[in-house]
Write an enzyme that holds these catalytic residues in place. Structure first.
Site, PDB file in Angstrom:
ATOM      1  N   CYS A  41     -25.293  28.878  -9.157  1.00  0.00           N
ATOM      2  CA  CYS A  41     -24.424  27.834  -9.699  1.00  0.00           C
ATOM      3  C   CYS A  41     -24.926  27.325 -11.046  1.00  0.00           C
ATOM      4  O   CYS A  41     -24.286  26.505 -11.681  1.00  0.00           O
ATOM      5  CB  CYS A  41     -24.346  26.643  -8.741  1.00  0.00           C
ATOM      6  N   ASP A  43     -27.638  25.429 -11.661  1.00  0.00           N
ATOM      7  CA  ASP A  43     -28.615  24.348 -11.541  1.00  0.00           C
ATOM      8  C   ASP A  43     -29.334  24.456 -10.208  1.00  0.00           C
ATOM      9  O   ASP A  43     -28.709  24.661  -9.174  1.00  0.00           O
ATOM     10  CB  ASP A  43     -27.921  22.968 -11.563  1.00  0.00           C
ATOM     11  N   CYS A  68     -30.407  22.485 -17.270  1.00  0.00           N
ATOM     12  CA  CYS A  68     -30.206  22.197 -18.684  1.00  0.00           C
ATOM     13  C   CYS A  68     -31.098  21.024 -19.125  1.00  0.00           C
ATOM     14  O   CYS A  68     -31.930  20.526 -18.370  1.00  0.00           O
ATOM     15  CB  CYS A  68     -28.746  21.832 -18.899  1.00  0.00           C
ATOM     16  N   CYS A 112     -26.574  16.064 -12.862  1.00  0.00           N
ATOM     17  CA  CYS A 112     -28.024  16.321 -12.914  1.00  0.00           C
ATOM     18  C   CYS A 112     -28.788  15.172 -12.231  1.00  0.00           C
ATOM     19  O   CYS A 112     -29.774  15.402 -11.533  1.00  0.00           O
ATOM     20  CB  CYS A 112     -28.494  16.460 -14.356  1.00  0.00           C
TER      21      CYS A 112
END
Ligand code: FES
Length: 304
Positions: A41, A43, A68, A112
Site C-alpha cells: 500500500c 506505507d 513518505c 501518516c
C-alpha cells in the site's frame, strides 16, 4: 509540493529514534513491537517499545517505516511524545496529538499520523497479550474499502472523531477510497448518515436545553408567597397537626409547635421522638421539608 511545517521538514531530514530495539533480556524490561500498513500500500510502520514492566512505563521507543516525509516525521514525533509515559497514558495519544507536535500536517497526509496511533495501539495490545491489533469494533461490520481493508465501522469512527465533512477527508485520514475508487459512493452514504445522526442529536440536545431553561425561568418567576405572621403560624400549626403528627404518632412519637420567630420554626419532639438517635433526620426530612413545601420555602426548623 506539499506545504510542510518546519518541524516536519526537520524531522524528515534529521529523524530521531529510528531503528529497532534489541531485546537485551534485562530484568524488569520487556521489548515489543506493533506494526501497521503494508509495503504493497505504500506505507508501513513498525513501532518498537521498551517497557519497564514494574512501572508499566515506556523507557524507549523507536520506529522503522516505509513511508513518505510525513510518515517519517510522524513516527519521530510519536516516539518523542510517548517516551516516559505509562502505557495507559500512551493509549490516550491520538493522531491529532502527533499532528499538533509537528505544527500541523497537510490534510492529505493525516493518514501518516493515524498510522502512528494505530502502531502504538498494536504494540501496547500485543504487550498486554491482546490478540487483536486494532479496535475490535473496527474489525466488525461490512468491509467498505477492499483496496485498503477498511470497514464501515472504522470509516464511521473516524468521521465522528475527526469531524470529517467530505469523502476526500476520509481518504486523507484512513486511505479508504484512495485506490480503485469503487467504494467512494459507499463512503459518501456513511458520511451522510453520520452527519444526519449528529444533526439529530444536536436538535435533541437543543430542545432539552430549551425545556430546562423554560422550567428554570418558570421557577424563578413564580410569585413569592406572602403571608402575615398570623397566617404563617396558623398554616404551620395546621400542617403539623394534619400531616406531620399523624405520621410521628404512628411511630410512637409526637411533635408540638413551640414558637415561630420570623422564618425560624421551633418545635418540641415528644414521645419516642424525644432523644431518639434519628431525631435530627425527623426534624430535617419529616418536619422541615414538609413545612417548606406546604407553607414557605424559606422556613428553617429547630428542635428545642
Ligand atoms: S475499494 Fe476502496 S479504493 Fe478500492
Amino acid at each position: 509540493m506539499w506545504d510542510y511545517s518546519e518541524k516536519v521538514l526537520d524531522l524528515f531530514y534529521n529523524p530521531v529514534n529510528q531503528g529497532a530495539i534489541e531485546d537485551g533480556n534485562e530484568p524488569d524490561v520487556a521489548v515489543v513491537f506493533g506494526e501497521v500498513g503494508s509495503i504493497a500500500c505504500g506505507d508501513a510502520l513498525r513501532l518498537h517499545l521498551k517497557v519497564q514492566v514494574s512501572k508499566d512505563q515506556i523507557l524507549d521507543a523507536r520506529f522503522q517505516t516505509f513511508g513518505c516525509t510525513s510518515a517519517i516525521a510522524s513516527s519521530s514525533a510519536l516516539t518523542e511524545i510517548i517516551k516516559g509515559k505509562t502505557l495507559d497514558e500512551a493509549l490516550n495519544i491520538n493522531n491529532h496529538d502527533i499532528a499538533e507536535y509537528l505544527g500541523g500536517l497537510p490534510e492529505a497526509k493525516m493518514h501518516c499520523s493515524v498510522m502512528g496511533q494505530e502502531a502504538l495501539e498494536a504494540a501496547i495490545y500485543k504487550y498486554r497479550g491482546i490478540e487483536v491489533e486494532h479496535h475490535d469494533e473496527d474489525d466488525e461490520g461490512t468491509l467498505l474499502c477492499k483496496c485498503f481493508g477498511v470497514t464501515e465501522n472504522k470509516v464511521r469512527r473516524f468521521i465522528l472523531e475527526n469531524d470529517l465533512q467530505t469523502v476526500e477527508q476520509v481518504t486523507n485520514y484512513i486511505k479508504a477510497g484512495g485506490g480503485c475508487g469503487s467504494c467512494l459512493a459507499g463512503i459518501e452514504d456513511v458520511l451522510i448518515e453520520v452527519q444526519k445522526e449528529a444533526a439529530d442529536s444536536v436538535r435533541v440536545a437543543a430542545s432539552v436545553a430549551l425545556k430546562q431553561e423554560a422550567a428554570a425561568t418558570a421557577v424563578a418567576e413564580a410569585p413569592v408567597r406572602t403571608l402575615t405572621t398570623l397566617q404563617k403560624i396558623t398554616l404551620i400549626q395546621q400542617v403539623i397537626d394534619e400531616e406531620i403528627r399523624p405520621v410521628l404518632i404512628a411511630d410512637g412519637g409526637d411533635v408540638e409547635l413551640h414558637d415561630v420567630d420570623g422564618d425560624r420554626v421551633l418545635v418540641k419532639l415528644t414521645g419516642a421522638c424525644n432523644g431518639c438517635a434519628s431525631s435530627g433526620d425527623t426534624v430535617k426530612y419529616a418536619i422541615a421539608a414538609q413545612l417548606r413545601d406546604r407553607v414557605l420555602p424559606t422556613l428553617t426548623v429547630e428542635a428545642i
